[in-house]
Write a protein that holds these residues in place. Structure first.
Motif, PDB file in Angstrom:
ATOM      1  N   ALA A  40      -1.649  20.907  -7.271  1.00  0.00           N
ATOM      2  CA  ALA A  40      -0.234  20.789  -7.621  1.00  0.00           C
ATOM      3  C   ALA A  40       0.126  19.309  -7.769  1.00  0.00           C
ATOM      4  N   GLU A 163      -5.329  14.977 -17.491  1.00  0.00           N
ATOM      5  CA  GLU A 163      -4.445  15.774 -18.342  1.00  0.00           C
ATOM      6  C   GLU A 163      -4.541  15.352 -19.805  1.00  0.00           C
ATOM      7  N   GLY A 166      -2.225  17.453 -22.711  1.00  0.00           N
ATOM      8  CA  GLY A 166      -0.798  17.740 -22.579  1.00  0.00           C
ATOM      9  C   GLY A 166      -0.054  17.538 -23.896  1.00  0.00           C
ATOM     10  N   GLY A 167       0.777  18.509 -24.268  1.00  0.00           N
ATOM     11  CA  GLY A 167       1.619  18.355 -25.458  1.00  0.00           C
ATOM     12  C   GLY A 167       0.917  18.562 -26.787  1.00  0.00           C
ATOM     13  N   VAL A 168      -0.367  18.899 -26.739  1.00  0.00           N
ATOM     14  CA  VAL A 168      -1.150  19.047 -27.966  1.00  0.00           C
ATOM     15  C   VAL A 168      -1.082  20.507 -28.433  1.00  0.00           C
ATOM     16  N   PRO A 170      -2.201  24.260 -29.826  1.00  0.00           N
ATOM     17  CA  PRO A 170      -3.323  25.054 -29.312  1.00  0.00           C
ATOM     18  C   PRO A 170      -4.608  24.939 -30.127  1.00  0.00           C
ATOM     19  N   ARG A 173      -6.050  21.552 -29.119  1.00  0.00           N
ATOM     20  CA  ARG A 173      -6.515  21.643 -27.742  1.00  0.00           C
ATOM     21  C   ARG A 173      -7.936  22.213 -27.705  1.00  0.00           C
ATOM     22  N   HIS A 195      -3.083  20.981 -16.359  1.00  0.00           N
ATOM     23  CA  HIS A 195      -2.109  21.968 -15.892  1.00  0.00           C
ATOM     24  C   HIS A 195      -2.234  23.279 -16.664  1.00  0.00           C
ATOM     25  N   TYR A 196      -3.134  23.310 -17.644  1.00  0.00           N
ATOM     26  CA  TYR A 196      -3.375  24.553 -18.380  1.00  0.00           C
ATOM     27  C   TYR A 196      -4.432  25.353 -17.623  1.00  0.00           C
ATOM     28  N   MET A 197      -4.022  26.505 -17.097  1.00  0.00           N
ATOM     29  CA  MET A 197      -4.963  27.265 -16.273  1.00  0.00           C
ATOM     30  C   MET A 197      -6.069  27.908 -17.103  1.00  0.00           C
ATOM     31  N   ASP A 198      -5.846  28.126 -18.403  1.00  0.00           N
ATOM     32  CA  ASP A 198      -6.947  28.659 -19.211  1.00  0.00           C
ATOM     33  C   ASP A 198      -8.045  27.604 -19.324  1.00  0.00           C
ATOM     34  N   GLU A 201     -10.749  27.689 -16.757  1.00  0.00           N
ATOM     35  CA  GLU A 201     -11.836  28.635 -17.029  1.00  0.00           C
ATOM     36  C   GLU A 201     -12.968  27.986 -17.830  1.00  0.00           C
ATOM     37  N   TYR A 202     -12.652  26.921 -18.565  1.00  0.00           N
ATOM     38  CA  TYR A 202     -13.685  26.275 -19.388  1.00  0.00           C
ATOM     39  C   TYR A 202     -14.604  25.373 -18.553  1.00  0.00           C
ATOM     40  N   ASP A 233      -5.106  31.203 -12.888  1.00  0.00           N
ATOM     41  CA  ASP A 233      -3.688  30.994 -12.619  1.00  0.00           C
ATOM     42  C   ASP A 233      -3.329  31.628 -11.266  1.00  0.00           C
ATOM     43  N   PHE A 236      -4.865  29.709  -8.384  1.00  0.00           N
ATOM     44  CA  PHE A 236      -4.143  28.453  -8.174  1.00  0.00           C
ATOM     45  C   PHE A 236      -2.819  28.695  -7.452  1.00  0.00           C
TER      46      PHE A 236
ATOM     47  N   PRO B  37       4.099  22.105 -29.973  1.00  0.00           N
ATOM     48  CA  PRO B  37       3.511  20.892 -29.405  1.00  0.00           C
ATOM     49  C   PRO B  37       4.422  19.675 -29.610  1.00  0.00           C
ATOM     50  N   ASP B  38       3.999  18.533 -29.086  1.00  0.00           N
ATOM     51  CA  ASP B  38       4.698  17.276 -29.357  1.00  0.00           C
ATOM     52  C   ASP B  38       4.768  17.081 -30.866  1.00  0.00           C
ATOM     53  N   ASP B 164       3.150  21.411 -12.307  1.00  0.00           N
ATOM     54  CA  ASP B 164       2.051  22.322 -11.967  1.00  0.00           C
ATOM     55  C   ASP B 164       2.478  23.789 -12.087  1.00  0.00           C
ATOM     56  N   PRO B 190       5.960  23.262 -24.442  1.00  0.00           N
ATOM     57  CA  PRO B 190       4.705  23.259 -25.193  1.00  0.00           C
ATOM     58  C   PRO B 190       3.749  24.336 -24.676  1.00  0.00           C
ATOM     59  N   GLY B 254      -9.560  30.890 -22.318  1.00  0.00           N
ATOM     60  CA  GLY B 254      -9.868  31.070 -20.906  1.00  0.00           C
ATOM     61  C   GLY B 254     -11.329  31.451 -20.769  1.00  0.00           C
ATOM     62  N   GLU B 293      -0.173  32.778 -28.209  1.00  0.00           N
ATOM     63  CA  GLU B 293      -1.021  31.645 -28.602  1.00  0.00           C
ATOM     64  C   GLU B 293      -1.887  31.998 -29.820  1.00  0.00           C
ATOM     65  N   MET B 297      -1.528  30.070 -33.456  1.00  0.00           N
ATOM     66  CA  MET B 297      -2.660  29.448 -34.142  1.00  0.00           C
ATOM     67  C   MET B 297      -2.831  30.002 -35.545  1.00  0.00           C
TER      68      MET B 297
END
Lengths: 247, 305
Positions: A40, A163, A166-168, A170, A173, A195-198, A201-202, A233, A236, B37-38, B164, B190, B254, B293, B297
């Motif tokens: 967190a 991070e 962030g802000g990118v 999908p 990403r 902060h992306y919980m998916d 998994e990677y 998720d 966490f 996104p941004d 978080d 986002p 994921g 998502e 895409m």
């Protein structure tokens, strides 16, 4: 020397006054591993990363990164690691080429090597046509991909990604993660917060920090099994909900 | 009249068109999400709707007030939480709140009931300076400050970015309760996984709305056959699937891989045979419904041509 761990932390602790930001953490990371470093806001991730990258001296404990001691060889560590975050990556007012030249210079590469690396890197990313464009004028996703490649310019043993996505969008990403996989497959160790919980998994293995301690460390599959959870998720949220303090 | 009505809104900065001719409506009592996104234009849109930026073309009304002509009236009726932390770092929690109440000509006591649910969680720390608060506490204070003058509509610009997963959940829980109390809420994010918490969403990219509807209708109109595949070594699986002749797209999702077929229906049997020929054993293949998502895409691809 088949597989020596590239990061070894033993009872690593950092106190600021009466506050223990990082509390006795121990773990190892192997070469080429994608190591997810979750927690967190305020759990102690940034402090831990600063110690491992030679920017902050631990209060007690020990750690070796790329074979160097964090207390006595912090400068050597810096030359063997790369770093990139969403907030800090490339200089916006310089062109792609100028950034590459600048970082290449900082890491002590020779000019001809920098030129070769630049051509290679821009070619691989399909970004030759923006070689002389200001970074500030590029879409965020391009910047992030370029920043990651620049963080690898000096062939570091480990790259710390704070991070990075962030802000990118999908699509970008996922393209970014393919760069990560590619780097890991070539032997670079990836140490990443997200902060992306998916994205958890990677990772090959994931550690979850709560109140300065590592409360869980395993493969995503192992963690889900241990916590009887469907997703990272859920794992966490279960762990972090128990936190005493945040930030 | 709708709570928000935008007609061909446009804003350009130099040679960048941040928001391009957006027209849409948001209804009273809706929890409406701008997802993207941004660089999608979310902040520029919010600034125009809150009267902080004048559009280059088009017009908008919020709660019946024109965002340009009636801006003074409009500002009394909206609550706005900007993306960057907007509180005074050197003021304490209670000082920040009292300040925001006073500029709207009210007091914390008078409208306490409006914020009670959220503010009670940080009230024990009310003597603490805003600059020393955790991310989650800052969020709660900023939301309290945006609510203290009893607005009719809330604009929240990326309230959960960089926060978080636990604090994000709590924040959405607060929004749900506000909505149940009748508040109209416009929120940007986002994070695609937050789309499901909204009544309706606009998927945004580069100043455009790619799609606007309920999350269910957005994912329901996903036209391609979509398969979820699971197995060891996701990266190698992705690379192999890209070589299958009928692959349209392959992405990590994921712990699994999402595969779309370029034909009108996929052939899981043929895929299984193909993967076995490439040395993959024990791959599970299952048709699934698209997520927001996946839809985003696909829309991105269509839009970029």
């Amino acid at each position: 020397m088949a597989s020596e761990p590239v990061i070894v932390a033993r009872n690593l602790t950092k106190r600021f006054g009466a506050f223990t930001a990082v509390d006795n953490i121990s773990f190892e990371v192997m070469p080429g591993e994608i190591f997810g470093f979750l927690g967190a806001n305020g759990a102690g991730k940034t402090t831990a990363m600063k110690m491992l990258s030679g920017l902050l001296s631990p209060t007690t404990g020990e750690a070796r990164v790329a074979g160097y001691d964090v207390f006595t060889q912090a400068e050597s560590i810096k030359s063997r690691i790369g770093y990139m975050s969403q907030r800090f990556s490339l200089y916006e007012d310089m062109t792609a080429w100028e950034n590459i030249r600048f970082y290449g210079g900082i890491y002590g590469l020779r000019m001809d090597a920098i030129r070769d690396k630049a051509a290679q890197l821009l070619g691989r990313l399909g970004m030759e046509h923006v070689r002389d464009s200001r970074i500030g004028a590029l879409p965020l996703g391009w910047k992030q991909k370029l920043a990651f490649s620049v963080a690898l310019l000096h062939n570091p043993a480990i790259v710390f990604l704070d991070e990075p996505t962030g802000g990118v969008d999908p699509l970008t990403r996922r393209q970014f993660w393919e760069l990560i996989y590619e780097a890991a497959a070539s032997g670079v160790t990836i140490f990443i917060t997200t902060h992306y919980m998916d994205e958890a998994e990677y990772c090959g293995r994931v550690s979850i920090m709560v109140d300065g301690r590592i409360e869980a460390l395993d493969t995503p599959g192992g963690l889900k099994q241990a916590f009887d959870a469907q997703s990272m998720d859920e794992v966490f949220v279960r762990l972090a909900r128990g936190a005493q303090y945040a930030e | 009249m709708s709570a928000v009505q935008a007609e061909a809104l446009r804003k350009t900065f130099g040679n960048v068109t941040a928001v391009e001719d957006l027209s849409f409506a948001i209804e009273h009592g809706e929890l409406f999400g701008c997802i993207g996104p941004d660089g999608a234009g979310k902040t520029t849109l919010f600034r125009m709707l809150t009267s902080l930026l004048v559009p280059d073309a088009g017009s908008a009304t919020v709660m019946g007030c024109d965002t340009v002509r009636d801006y003074k009236q409009l500002r009394r009726r909206i609550g706005y939480m900007p993306g960057r932390f907007s509180l005074y770092q050197d003021l304490t929690i209670e000082e920040n709140l009292a300040f925001f109440a006073s500029i709207f000509g009210t007091t914390v006591e008078k409208n306490y009931e409006m914020i009670a649910d959220i503010y009670r969680q940080i009230e024990p720390f009310k003597k603490r300076r805003a600059g020393q608060l955790s991310g989650g506490m800052k969020q709660k204070l900023a939301l309290s400050c945006a609510l203290i003058h009893k607005p009719d509509i809330l604009f929240l610009d990326e309230p959960t970015t960089g926060v978080d997963a636990v604090s994000r959940r709590e924040f959405w829980e607060m929004l749900r309760r506000l909505k149940e109390g009748g508040m109209t809420i416009v929120v940007s994010t986002p994070y695609m996984d937050e789309a499901g918490k909204c009544d309706r969403i606009a998927l945004m990219q580069k100043g455009h709305i790619l799609g606007i509807d309920t999350p269910d209708n957005i994912t329901g109109s996903y036209a391609r056959p979509l398969l979820d595949m699971r197995g060891a070594d996701v990266y190698r699986l992705i690379l192999a699937l890209r070589e299958f002749p009928h692959t349209h797209s392959v992405f990590a999702f994921g712990e699994s891989v999402h595969y779309t077929d370029s034909r009108s229906s996929a052939d899981p049997e043929a895929l299984a045979v193909f993967l076995r020929s490439r040395g993959f054993a024990n791959i599970t293949i299952e048709p699934i419904r698209a997520s927001v998502e996946d839809s985003f895409m696909e829309l991105l691809e269509q839009h970029d041509g």
